[in-house]
Structure formats: C-alpha cells, structure tokens
Design a protein around this motif. Sequence first.
Motif, short mmCIF file in Angstrom:
data_model
loop_
_atom_site.label_atom_id
_atom_site.label_comp_id
_atom_site.label_asym_id
_atom_site.label_seq_id
_atom_site.Cartn_x
_atom_site.Cartn_y
_atom_site.Cartn_z
N VAL A 226 4.85 -6.91 -1.99
CA VAL A 226 4.01 -5.95 -2.70
C VAL A 226 2.53 -6.26 -2.46
O VAL A 226 1.71 -5.36 -2.24
CB VAL A 226 4.33 -5.98 -4.21
CG1 VAL A 226 3.25 -5.29 -5.01
CG2 VAL A 226 5.68 -5.30 -4.46
N SER A 227 2.19 -7.55 -2.48
CA SER A 227 0.80 -7.94 -2.24
C SER A 227 0.36 -7.60 -0.82
O SER A 227 -0.72 -7.05 -0.60
CB SER A 227 0.63 -9.44 -2.47
OG SER A 227 0.81 -9.76 -3.83
N LEU A 228 1.21 -7.91 0.15
CA LEU A 228 0.86 -7.65 1.55
C LEU A 228 0.77 -6.16 1.86
O LEU A 228 -0.03 -5.73 2.69
CB LEU A 228 1.88 -8.32 2.47
CG LEU A 228 1.88 -9.85 2.48
CD1 LEU A 228 3.04 -10.38 3.29
CD2 LEU A 228 0.56 -10.39 3.01
N SER A 262 10.88 3.04 -1.17
CA SER A 262 10.77 2.29 0.08
C SER A 262 9.41 1.60 0.16
O SER A 262 8.47 1.99 -0.54
CB SER A 262 10.94 3.24 1.27
OG SER A 262 9.83 4.11 1.36
N PRO A 263 9.27 0.57 1.00
CA PRO A 263 7.96 -0.08 1.15
C PRO A 263 6.86 0.89 1.58
O PRO A 263 5.74 0.83 1.07
CB PRO A 263 8.22 -1.14 2.24
CG PRO A 263 9.69 -1.43 2.15
CD PRO A 263 10.33 -0.13 1.78
N GLY A 264 7.18 1.78 2.51
CA GLY A 264 6.18 2.74 2.96
C GLY A 264 5.72 3.68 1.86
O GLY A 264 4.54 3.97 1.72
N GLN A 265 6.67 4.17 1.06
CA GLN A 265 6.32 5.07 -0.04
C GLN A 265 5.54 4.33 -1.12
O GLN A 265 4.61 4.88 -1.71
CB GLN A 265 7.60 5.69 -0.64
CG GLN A 265 7.34 6.72 -1.73
CD GLN A 265 6.59 7.94 -1.21
OE1 GLN A 265 6.64 8.25 -0.03
NE2 GLN A 265 5.89 8.63 -2.10
N LEU A 269 1.75 5.37 -2.60
CA LEU A 269 1.42 5.51 -4.01
C LEU A 269 0.30 4.55 -4.41
O LEU A 269 -0.61 4.90 -5.16
CB LEU A 269 2.66 5.23 -4.86
CG LEU A 269 3.80 6.25 -4.75
CD1 LEU A 269 5.02 5.75 -5.50
CD2 LEU A 269 3.37 7.60 -5.29
N SER A 270 0.35 3.32 -3.89
CA SER A 270 -0.66 2.32 -4.22
C SER A 270 -2.02 2.71 -3.67
O SER A 270 -3.03 2.66 -4.38
CB SER A 270 -0.24 0.97 -3.64
OG SER A 270 -1.22 -0.01 -3.88
N SER A 275 -1.62 4.60 -11.01
CA SER A 275 -1.47 3.42 -11.83
C SER A 275 -0.08 2.84 -11.66
O SER A 275 0.84 3.49 -11.18
CB SER A 275 -1.70 3.76 -13.31
OG SER A 275 -0.68 4.62 -13.75
N ALA A 276 0.04 1.56 -12.06
CA ALA A 276 1.34 0.92 -11.96
C ALA A 276 2.38 1.68 -12.77
O ALA A 276 3.54 1.80 -12.38
CB ALA A 276 1.25 -0.53 -12.44
N ALA A 277 1.97 2.19 -13.92
CA ALA A 277 2.92 2.93 -14.76
C ALA A 277 3.41 4.20 -14.05
O ALA A 277 4.57 4.58 -14.14
CB ALA A 277 2.28 3.29 -16.09
#
Length: 352
Positions: A226-228, A262-265, A269-270, A275-277
């Motif tokens: 998530v960080s990367l 998925s990681p790409g999605q 969003l990020s 927001s995280a919520a």
Amino acid sequence: MLGDDHFKLRLVRLQPSELWINPSQNEDEFTFVFLKGGIAKYVFPNATQRLVPGNILVLSKHSIGRLYADEKSECVFATFSLLFEHLFPLFASNEIGLLHNVMANFKAGKIFMPGSSVAAECQPILEIAYTQSRLQQRSQLLRIVAAILSDEFKTVHSQRSGLGWAEDHMIQVFEKLSSAELLKLSVDELAAKFSCSRRHLNRLFHQHFGLSITALRMEIRLLKAVSLLRNPREKVINVAEQCGFNHLGLFNTCFKRRYGTSPGQWRKLSLGGESAAARKTEGRPACPLHANGLCPWGGQSEISPSPAKMQASGKVAELAGSSAGQGRREPGISSTSGIRHGASKPQPGNPL
C-alpha cells in the motif's frame, strides 16, 4: 507529502468567551497549542482547567475538552498541526513501537504546565520560529515536537517495570530484529532468534499479537505494498516483487482478498484524493493488525497495548513509513527468483 495545513505556525486571537474549533480531522493528526497572552480555559465534561501563558496543549480529533477564551479576557496562542505518519522515517523501530502508547496518551488531550521541563524547552524554540522563513520555521517546529515526544517516551519507558521475563525477552528480541529480518527469515530461523521452538513461537505470536507468524508477515507485506503504490511511477509488478511475491497473480489475489480491490484500482483511488473511508468497499475484511493493536495508521484499537505489541507495531510502521511514496527496495524482502505474470494459485514455495 506535507499538506498545506501541517507544520504551519499560526497565531490565533480569541475574544472573551469565544470557542476555538480544533482543526484536527484525521485519526493520527495532532494539534499543538501554545498560549501566548491572556487567559483561556480548557473545559472537560466534568472539570475546567485554567490556562495561562506558557501552557502547552496537545489535542486530537478525539479530544473531549473544548478551548475557550476566559469570560473577562481575550487570549492569544500559537498553533500548528501534524500527522504522525509524516514522522515515521525519522524514528528508530523501537521508538516507533513506543509511539502507539504516546499517541494514545494524546488522544484525549494533554496539558503541559508552564513550569514543566517541556514548556521551558519549547518556549524559546517557538520564539525563534516566529522570525524565520517557512523551511527554517518547520525545522524549529520539528524540534518542539521532538522535545515533547522525548518527554513522553520517558513516561512510556517507565511503564515497562514489572514485566514478566517472557514478555521482556520478546521485547528485547524485537528491538534487535530488523523489519527486513522479520520478513526474510524462515519461521525456524525466527524461532532460533527468540530461543524457542517453532511451535512455541507460533503460540507466543497468537498469545501476544492474535496472529500467526505467517498471517502477520502477509499483513506486513500488504501494508508495505500500500505504501509503495502511493508512488505513481512504481510499476505494480515491481511493488509485488519488493513485497516478497514471486508471482504477480498471487500478489493481485492476496491484495484484492485483503483490500477488496486490485492494486491498480487502489492506486487510482489513492491518487484521486479520496479519503481512506471512501476507499473502503462494503464487505471488506476488518484489518487484523488494527484489531490486534499493531496497525500504525488504523487509529486506536485499545487503550494500553502491551510493550510486546508496541515493539511489533514498530516493525510494521518501520516498513510502511520508511517506504511510503519512495518506491525504494527494502533489503532482504524481494524475491531473488524474479516474478512471473498471470493468474496463479498460491504454491507451497511462494513466500508468505
């Protein structure tokens, strides 16, 4: 990156009886208030604390008190806010482990008296900060935060007295164990580090952390991912490799099972600023790290986590914080065998 409202010194003036609205909005955002002139009061549900020049307050969005100017006097104070997540790269792993308890102490709001050693150290630094440009000013504010945290670290350290030998031994091993070793070493090698059998080590992890070694390592890998993924220039396949997955399909499967996307999605969003919520999908599994007091970003899950949990959470935060947004390879975590594309079911040889 720092937001426009973080590490920015402001001067606030309240009229008599005026209420000040605490600007902290995020779970791990804290606001520092330094009373400069006049009289104020911090009103708790069952008590009121009179504040005079020299008082320091540390507040969060969960602080139950309210700050007012006195009925007969206006008040002036300096204030700034920060996210503790921004400080993770500055701390050693054992210090990050202590942060969980320090942040818990700050959640309800904390007042330092004018005659305290913290106030005596911070006030001269604050006076210097007023006269400096933004970059130099931020360095002075960082010195103030360091002074406050150093005092809190001493308090948390003192809470270790009376620990049983087994837990004290776990803490000592965690202090010496790097986050990379926690992921790289086999379970048998970790058991040797802890001076116990593999079976007993699993029992200790369940007892102290509520997770098996395998489950904890998987959660740390996904948190690192998530960080990367915050770095838009880092390819998903490279993220998977740096997090110890030697197959892209396995990484995608584990990530989607854990985060519901998925990681790409997740990256879209990020980077879109949601927001995280808002990113949470319905039916997404609850975070086992947060549920067991190990998550560095998930807010407060228990009032007083054990020192062993504090050390384990330090390793989690060390991986998540030091790599956030940098796309940097952590030594000993990525697979040396390369990574394969395509869907795949987990194989016995894949690192978990």
